[in-house]
Design an enzyme around this catalytic site. Structure first.
Site, PDB file in Angstrom:
ATOM      1  N   THR A  16       0.833  -1.212   0.000  1.00 15.95           N
ATOM      2  CA  THR A  16       0.000   0.000   0.000  1.00 15.95           C
ATOM      3  C   THR A  16       0.868   1.262   0.000  1.00 15.95           C
ATOM      4  OG1 THR A  16      -1.640  -1.236   1.268  1.00 15.95           O
ATOM      5  CG2 THR A  16      -1.884   1.143   1.237  1.00 15.95           C
ATOM      6  N   VAL A  17       1.832   1.322   0.922  1.00 17.89           N
ATOM      7  CA  VAL A  17       2.615   2.552   1.065  1.00 17.89           C
ATOM      8  C   VAL A  17       3.760   2.601   0.038  1.00 17.89           C
ATOM      9  CG1 VAL A  17       3.851   4.046   2.676  1.00 17.89           C
ATOM     10  CG2 VAL A  17       2.054   2.542   3.541  1.00 17.89           C
ATOM     11  N   ILE A 130       0.130  13.339   9.059  1.00  9.99           N
ATOM     12  CA  ILE A 130       0.183  14.541   9.921  1.00  9.99           C
ATOM     13  C   ILE A 130       1.608  14.728  10.456  1.00  9.99           C
ATOM     14  CG2 ILE A 130      -0.820  15.702  11.909  1.00  9.99           C
ATOM     15  CD1 ILE A 130      -3.173  13.835  11.800  1.00  9.99           C
ATOM     16  N   GLY A 181      -7.071  -0.812   2.847  1.00  8.57           N
ATOM     17  CA  GLY A 181      -5.624  -0.667   3.071  1.00  8.57           C
ATOM     18  C   GLY A 181      -5.290   0.146   4.312  1.00  8.57           C
ATOM     19  N   LYS A 199       2.882   4.085  18.611  1.00  8.75           N
ATOM     20  CA  LYS A 199       2.986   5.484  18.166  1.00  8.75           C
ATOM     21  C   LYS A 199       3.180   6.414  19.363  1.00  8.75           C
ATOM     22  CE  LYS A 199       0.255   4.699  14.037  1.00  8.75           C
ATOM     23  NZ  LYS A 199      -1.100   4.542  13.531  1.00  8.75           N
TER      24      LYS A 199
HETATM   25  N1  LIG Z   1      -1.048   1.188   5.181  1.00  7.66           N
HETATM   26  C1  LIG Z   1      -1.056   2.302   5.910  1.00  7.66           C
HETATM   27  O1  LIG Z   1      -2.021   3.071   5.886  1.00  7.66           O
HETATM   28  C2  LIG Z   1       0.135   2.636   6.771  1.00  7.66           C
HETATM   29  C3  LIG Z   1       0.147   3.862   7.460  1.00  7.66           C
HETATM   30  C4  LIG Z   1       1.262   4.202   8.228  1.00  7.66           C
HETATM   31  C5  LIG Z   1       2.329   3.325   8.310  1.00  7.66           C
HETATM   32  N2  LIG Z   1       2.265   2.112   7.658  1.00  7.66           N
HETATM   33  C6  LIG Z   1       3.411   1.206   7.794  1.00  7.66           C
HETATM   34  O2  LIG Z   1       4.017   1.078   6.517  1.00  7.66           O
HETATM   35  C7  LIG Z   1       4.610  -0.220   6.398  1.00  7.66           C
HETATM   36  C8  LIG Z   1       4.081  -0.883   5.130  1.00  7.66           C
HETATM   37  O3  LIG Z   1       2.682  -1.026   5.262  1.00  7.66           O
HETATM   38  P1  LIG Z   1       1.773  -1.413   4.001  1.00  7.66           P
HETATM   39  O4  LIG Z   1       0.374  -1.132   4.417  1.00  7.66           O
HETATM   40  O5  LIG Z   1       2.289  -0.782   2.769  1.00  7.66           O
HETATM   41  O6  LIG Z   1       1.994  -2.992   3.946  1.00  7.66           O
HETATM   42  P2  LIG Z   1       1.538  -4.009   2.782  1.00  7.66           P
HETATM   43  O7  LIG Z   1       0.571  -3.349   1.867  1.00  7.66           O
HETATM   44  O8  LIG Z   1       1.135  -5.255   3.453  1.00  7.66           O
HETATM   45  O9  LIG Z   1       2.876  -4.265   1.940  1.00  7.66           O
HETATM   46  C9  LIG Z   1       3.957  -4.871   2.546  1.00  7.66           C
HETATM   47  C10 LIG Z   1       5.084  -4.973   1.551  1.00  7.66           C
HETATM   48  O10 LIG Z   1       6.232  -5.487   2.226  1.00  7.66           O
HETATM   49  C11 LIG Z   1       6.826  -6.498   1.414  1.00  7.66           C
HETATM   50  N3  LIG Z   1       7.586  -7.396   2.298  1.00  7.66           N
HETATM   51  C12 LIG Z   1       7.154  -8.079   3.394  1.00  7.66           C
HETATM   52  N4  LIG Z   1       8.183  -8.735   3.975  1.00  7.66           N
HETATM   53  C13 LIG Z   1       9.286  -8.442   3.246  1.00  7.66           C
HETATM   54  C14 LIG Z   1      10.661  -8.791   3.319  1.00  7.66           C
HETATM   55  N5  LIG Z   1      11.104  -9.587   4.312  1.00  7.66           N
HETATM   56  N6  LIG Z   1      11.515  -8.277   2.408  1.00  7.66           N
HETATM   57  C15 LIG Z   1      11.072  -7.463   1.404  1.00  7.66           C
HETATM   58  N7  LIG Z   1       9.784  -7.095   1.271  1.00  7.66           N
HETATM   59  C16 LIG Z   1       8.903  -7.578   2.174  1.00  7.66           C
HETATM   60  C17 LIG Z   1       5.665  -7.163   0.712  1.00  7.66           C
HETATM   61  O11 LIG Z   1       6.151  -7.823  -0.416  1.00  7.66           O
HETATM   62  P3  LIG Z   1       5.189  -8.540  -1.491  1.00  7.66           P
HETATM   63  O12 LIG Z   1       4.531  -7.412  -2.225  1.00  7.66           O
HETATM   64  O13 LIG Z   1       6.113  -9.298  -2.335  1.00  7.66           O
HETATM   65  O14 LIG Z   1       4.226  -9.374  -0.697  1.00  7.66           O
HETATM   66  C18 LIG Z   1       4.798  -5.939   0.381  1.00  7.66           C
HETATM   67  O15 LIG Z   1       5.226  -5.334  -0.810  1.00  7.66           O
HETATM   68  C19 LIG Z   1       4.266  -0.970   7.681  1.00  7.66           C
HETATM   69  O16 LIG Z   1       5.316  -0.829   8.603  1.00  7.66           O
HETATM   70  C20 LIG Z   1       3.051  -0.206   8.218  1.00  7.66           C
HETATM   71  O17 LIG Z   1       2.935  -0.292   9.621  1.00  7.66           O
HETATM   72  C21 LIG Z   1       1.203   1.766   6.879  1.00  7.66           C
END
Ligand SMILES: NC(=O)c1ccc[n+]([C@@H]2O[C@H](COP(=O)([O-])OP(=O)(O)OC[C@H]3O[C@@H](n4cnc5c(N)ncnc54)[C@H](OP(=O)(O)O)[C@@H]3O)[C@@H](O)[C@H]2O)c1
Length: 422
Positions: A16-17, A130, A181, A199
């Protein structure tokens, strides 16, 4: 790093991010930054980017001297820790959004930045879009900061909003949050208040210089709220929000916790709905300041990552002034909270846990108590942490001393308050 330095970025994660950042960067040529390599976990997935960018080999970024910035946006906190640690050890400027990893490894991450003299930025790790970390770090002097309180978890706020405004069931609202997401890959982190307390732990270091294990901070989430609680809230003119807060006490120490709370409908945080976050910062000169914005979602979160990347180009780094240049704050567990609690049945209400009971009522199926509890009766104890017991703080819940005795009100409520689960 200078304003003319090109950012050659190695990105971990394209979810997502990560994908949000890729898209946002393509439309921000002024940043002079380009994603050169992306490490992902599942190579078989279809991606909205050229195939040549992707690899599953972390070394393709970490061992590549041509890449001067590492951006870590994966959903695996343990792997993220090794990536960030290695990147900092190799002197690469690093950006992360992983609040769980950051909160759990704060002391070591502070030390790695100092030893290797390298910036590590993580604005998106608290309240996503924010800019609350940089404001607490730069703008508010420790002496002036009375406290802060806020809705810092977008998915629980989304769930509470859908339940309160559309009468949606808890599982349906959670599923919608996941599909959009907003929820963590492991949604129990959101629902149980763990994401919010992570947080809070990050905000505490920038607000007061306090480095604390998040598990040692009093916290719970929305997992045990009952539908009858929502009815009580409505009748009292409140909405229920999951609030993270910190407040400086008379003794100079800081009270900090994450709990569901009744928020009056006229309060600044009451209309903060769905995936939005809101934080009120209270200082002596500026009084209340309110920050509001998207607390989840790919592009919104990527906007904070983008801001960190831009900050790297003008040499910005966190100085942790409240920790290194002033006497760091200290957490206190010596205060009381005014709480509303509801229990299954009539006989099992643990009155001895309350310093004062101000109201008690029963439907025959459930009992509710308004009372005052010392924080030590909630920390590391399980009597209030079961699926049938809900705890909600009243507004202005923190009490440093016990108030004068008040007559206890006893009431029997009609049966529509009976035990209805979300
Ligand atoms: N989503 C939000 O609104 C949000 C807001 C603030 C902060 N965050 C933080 O941002 C981070 C990412 O969140 P997200 O929502 O984008 O997660 P996500 O959509 O689940 O995507 C996770 C990504 O990480 C990759 N991944 C997982 N394990 C890995 C590894 N060992 N080596 C390399 N790549 C790996 C996955 O690969 P594949 O694509 O190959 O499966 C996927 O591309 C998290 O720490 C989350 O807490 C998210």
């Amino acid at each position: 790093m200078s304003k003319t330095t090109q950012l050659h970025i190695g990105l971990f994660g394209f979810g997502t991010v990560g994908e949000g950042l890729y898209q946002v960067l393509r439309h921000t040529p002024t940043l002079k930054g380009e994603i050169k390599k992306v490490v992902i976990k599942h190579p078989e997935k279809t991606r909205n980017a050229p195939a040549g960018l992707f690899t599953t080999e972390a070394a393709a970024i970490l061992d590549n001297d041509d890449l001067n910035v590492v951006v870590e946006l994966i959903d695996d906190a343990d792997a993220a820790y090794h990536i960030v640690k290695t990147a900092l050890q190799r002197g690469k400027a690093t950006v992360s959004a992983n609040k769980k990893m950051i909160a759990e490894h704060l002391p070591e991450l502070l030390e790695l930045q100092r030893i290797h003299n390298v910036p590590f930025l993580y604005e998106s790790a608290a309240c996503a879009s924010i800019p609350v970390i940089r404001n607490l770090e730069e703008y508010y002097d420790n002496d002036l900061l009375h406290g802060f309180q806020g809705i810092v978890n977008g998915s629980t706020n989304y769930i509470l909003t859908k339940i309160a405004t559309e009468g949606m069931s808890f599982p349906d609202a959670l599923q919608q949050a996941q599909e959009a997401g907003f929820a963590e890959s492991d949604p129990s982190l959101d629902v149980n208040g763990i994401d919010a307390v992570n947080k809070l732990a990050i905000l505490l270091v920038h607000a007061y210089g306090i480095v604390s294990n998040p598990q040692a901070i009093l916290h719970t989430g929305i997992q045990h709220l009952q539908s009858a609680d929502a009815i009580v809230a409505r009748e009292k003119g409140y909405v229920i929000k999951l609030i993270a807060q910190a407040r400086k006490l008379e003794n100079g120490k800081v009270a900090a916790f994450v709990m569901p709370q009744f928020v009056p409908t006229g309060h600044l945080l009451a209309p903060v709905s769905n995936e939005y976050n809101g934080v009120i910062i209270e200082s002596s000169l500026a009084e209340n300041q309110f920050f509001y914005g998207k607390g989840a979602g790919g592009v919104a979160t990527a906007s904070a990552v983008l801001s960190d990347l831009s900050a790297l180009r003008y040499g910005y780094r966190y100085e942790y002034k409240k920790r290194y240049d002033q006497a760091p704050g200290e957490l206190s567990n010596d205060f009381y909270l005014r709480v509303y609690m509801s229990f299954e049945g009539v006989g099992d209400v643990p009155y001895s846990q309350f310093a004062k009971v101000e109201e008690w009522s029963s439907t025959g199926h459930r009992s509710t108590v308004t009372g005052i509890v010392h924080v030590s009766k909630l920390l590391d104890t399980s009597w209030w942490q079961n699926a049938q017991t809900s705890v909600i703080l009243y507004p202005d819940a923190i009490l440093e001393t016990l108030p004068a005795a008040r007559e206890t009100t006893i009431q029997t409520l009609p049966h529509h308050f009976a035990n209805l689960k979300f």
